[in-house]
Design a protein around this motif. Structure first.
Motif, PDB file in Angstrom:
ATOM      1  N   GLY C 224       0.903  -1.228  -0.060  1.00 14.68           N
ATOM      2  CA  GLY C 224      -0.174   0.001  -0.096  1.00 14.68           C
ATOM      3  C   GLY C 224       0.765   1.263   0.067  1.00 14.68           C
ATOM      4  O   GLY C 224       0.565   2.459  -0.330  1.00 14.68           O
ATOM      5  N   GLY C 225       2.168   1.044   0.465  1.00 12.42           N
ATOM      6  CA  GLY C 225       2.983   2.208   0.451  1.00 12.42           C
ATOM      7  C   GLY C 225       2.911   2.754  -1.062  1.00 12.42           C
ATOM      8  O   GLY C 225       3.382   3.724  -1.449  1.00 12.42           O
ATOM      9  N   LEU C 226       2.926   1.868  -2.088  1.00 11.22           N
ATOM     10  CA  LEU C 226       3.519   2.029  -3.206  1.00 11.22           C
ATOM     11  C   LEU C 226       2.340   3.065  -3.960  1.00 11.22           C
ATOM     12  O   LEU C 226       2.343   4.041  -4.521  1.00 11.22           O
ATOM     13  CB  LEU C 226       3.344   0.837  -4.144  1.00 11.22           C
ATOM     14  CG  LEU C 226       3.796   0.872  -5.584  1.00 11.22           C
ATOM     15  CD1 LEU C 226       5.154   1.221  -5.487  1.00 11.22           C
ATOM     16  CD2 LEU C 226       3.673  -0.553  -6.413  1.00 11.22           C
ATOM     17  N   VAL C 227       0.983   2.719  -3.498  1.00  8.99           N
ATOM     18  CA  VAL C 227      -0.098   3.506  -3.928  1.00  8.99           C
ATOM     19  C   VAL C 227       0.416   5.074  -3.189  1.00  8.99           C
ATOM     20  O   VAL C 227      -0.038   5.773  -3.952  1.00  8.99           O
ATOM     21  CB  VAL C 227      -1.453   2.996  -3.201  1.00  8.99           C
ATOM     22  CG1 VAL C 227      -2.561   3.838  -3.424  1.00  8.99           C
ATOM     23  CG2 VAL C 227      -1.650   1.650  -3.743  1.00  8.99           C
ATOM     24  N   ARG C 228       0.531   5.058  -1.941  1.00  6.21           N
ATOM     25  CA  ARG C 228       0.859   6.513  -1.557  1.00  6.21           C
ATOM     26  C   ARG C 228       1.899   7.151  -2.196  1.00  6.21           C
ATOM     27  O   ARG C 228       1.810   8.158  -2.620  1.00  6.21           O
ATOM     28  CB  ARG C 228       1.248   6.207   0.077  1.00  6.21           C
ATOM     29  CG  ARG C 228       0.165   6.614   1.228  1.00  6.21           C
ATOM     30  CD  ARG C 228       0.916   6.545   2.321  1.00  6.21           C
ATOM     31  NE  ARG C 228       0.735   5.234   3.109  1.00  6.21           N
ATOM     32  CZ  ARG C 228       2.237   4.378   3.435  1.00  6.21           C
ATOM     33  NH1 ARG C 228       3.216   5.251   3.581  1.00  6.21           N
ATOM     34  NH2 ARG C 228       2.070   3.226   3.759  1.00  6.21           N
TER      35      ARG C 228
END
Lengths: 132, 43, 270
Positions: C224-228
């Motif tokens: 989810g960090g990638l999305v951020r």
């Protein structure tokens, strides 16, 4: 749940394996104390090689294991380790015969934790024994 | 095998094993850092 | 940078300790050269104990503080501990064959409990692969790491508690610290090897910890960090459009750095 199973497996391994390993060898006194049960059963016998008792070639070797109280004569036709020497420890695996001689199928040397640096004139104890 | 053979096998595998693990570790670290997502400056 | 200096120091220390153990001290009077294997064998075993002790303590740290950095220390130390345990067993076998006459005896308590120690921590590492959830994985690992650590004192004291083939410690037992059962040069060779291996262990632990952190960061990015980060990059168009390599000037050029570049103009013309 998974952790409980793993903990149970670890506990089982610990207690079963360690429990079985508690007695690696019997002393001559302990072996003879088993009476009739001592004969014919494959066991490990440990003790000191009695000084002066080792004779015969490697493939037909006789020596006596002692715990200071009881002696048992051992015969083996398997080549023993080079460090098997009189006065030092050994553990043999095999069977006690009816003539109270122990027929060993494996001979292992048990040494202690004392190490000695060579000094001038000192010779290893297994070299010092005449004829061995 | 002679005693010296066992000494070589003992020292060789222990020291060689440490060196191999260290080299592999540096390789894994370099690979993992290449996987770092864009925008991560790797501080 | 400091870690690099430590790495060089560890390498030199291990080489020096090995040369001292091989050439600097005399061989044992009775056992001959084979006894020289004692130095790396015992040093490896001590560092295996240290590794698994650190894994257990880091596990406690995770359970109390819920900080994944403790878990990174735990996995780093466990993996290094598995390495040192395997090396200690190997060295022991190479020492045992010429001296005892056998490589291995399953029924010896020291050997059996050490094999169990190796199996426990290989299991620990495998267990960690079963879960993708960092927190759940860390908790399970911490519990297993604590239970498995019970075997450390059992391994060490097995030679004192039970009758076996393996000899008792040379000086790491309560009555021998001041009166080691070996001459001083042997003790120096052993302590020197232990110090050198401890330096190497420290370096390995730091690097393996860095790897564990990097793996956690990547997991976090995938999760989810990638999305951020992607949305943050989208807010700054220049960053997203830049090639990845250029965005990381601190890194050396990758192996394939030379090949894609000639292709790029060809692709652009199509």
């Amino acid at each position: 749940m998974g952790v409980a199973i793993i903990a149970a497996v670890i506990g089982y391994l610990a207690f079963s394996e360690v429990g079985k390993a508690l007695v690696y060898y019997l002393t001559p006194t302990e072996l003879l104390a088993k009476g009739e049960a001592a004969f014919g059963e494959t066991v490990r016998l440990g003790g000191l090689v009695k000084p002066g008792s080792k004779h015969g070639p490697d493939t037909n070797l006789w020596f006596t294991l002692t715990d200071g109280t009881t002696d048992i004569q051992v015969h083996t036709s398997v080549a023993p380790p080079a460090l098997l020497k009189e006065g030092a420890g050994a553990v043999v695996e095999g069977r006690l015969g009816v003539n109270h001689g122990f027929e060993a199928t494996q001979v292992v040397v048990k040494h202690d934790e004392n190490y000695v640096a060579p000094t001038n004139g000192a010779v290893p104890s297994h070299v010092a024994q005449p004829g061995s | 095998m002679s005693d010296v053979g066992f000494v070589i096998a003992g020292y060789g595998v222990i020291l060689g094993g440490l060196a191999a693990y260290a080299a592999l570790l540096l390789l894994r670290l370099a690979r993992e850092r290449q996987h770092r997502p864009p925008g991560d400056n790797g501080a | 940078m400091k870690t690099r200096i430590l790495g060089v120091a560890a390498l030199l220390a291990v080489i020096a300790a090995a040369l001292f153990g091989l050439y600097g001290v005399p061989a044992d009077l009775n056992q001959g050269d084979a006894q020289r294997i004692m130095y790396p064998h015992v040093a490896s075993a001590w560092l295996a104990y240290l590794s698994f002790g650190v894994t257990a303590l880091a596990g406690i740290g995770w359970l109390i503080r819920r900080d994944l950095r403790f878990d990174a220390v735990a996995v780093a130390s466990a993996e290094i501990g598995v390495l040192f345990t395997a090396l200690a067993i190997w060295g022991g076998m190479m020492w045992a064959r010429p001296v005892w006459g056998v490589f291995w005896q399953w029924e010896d308590p020291r050997l059996t409990t050490t094999a169990l120690l190796l199996a426990l921590y290989v299991g620990y590492l495998l267990l960690r692969r079963l879960s993708d959830d960092p927190a759940r994985r860390a908790t399970r690992a911490a519990v297993v790491g604590l239970v498995a650590a019970v075997d450390i004192p059992i391994v060490h004291f097995s030679v004192i508690w039970w009758r076996g083939l393996h000899q008792p410690p040379t000086f790491l037992s309560p009555d021998k610290i001041l009166h080691p059962s070996a001459p001083l040069p042997f003790v120096l060779a052993l302590v020197g090897m232990l110090g050198a291996f401890t330096l190497a262990w420290t370096w390995l632990l730091i690097r393996r910890y860095q790897l564990a952190r990097a793996e956690l960061a990547r997991e976090d990015a995938v999760r989810g960090g990638l999305v951020r980060r992607a949305s943050a990059a989208a807010a700054r168009p220049g960053v997203a459009a830049r090639p990845a390599a250029a965005a990381r000037p601190g890194l050396p050029a990758s192996d394939d750095g030379g090949t894609p570049q000639p292709k790029a103009p060809a692709e652009a013309t199509q």
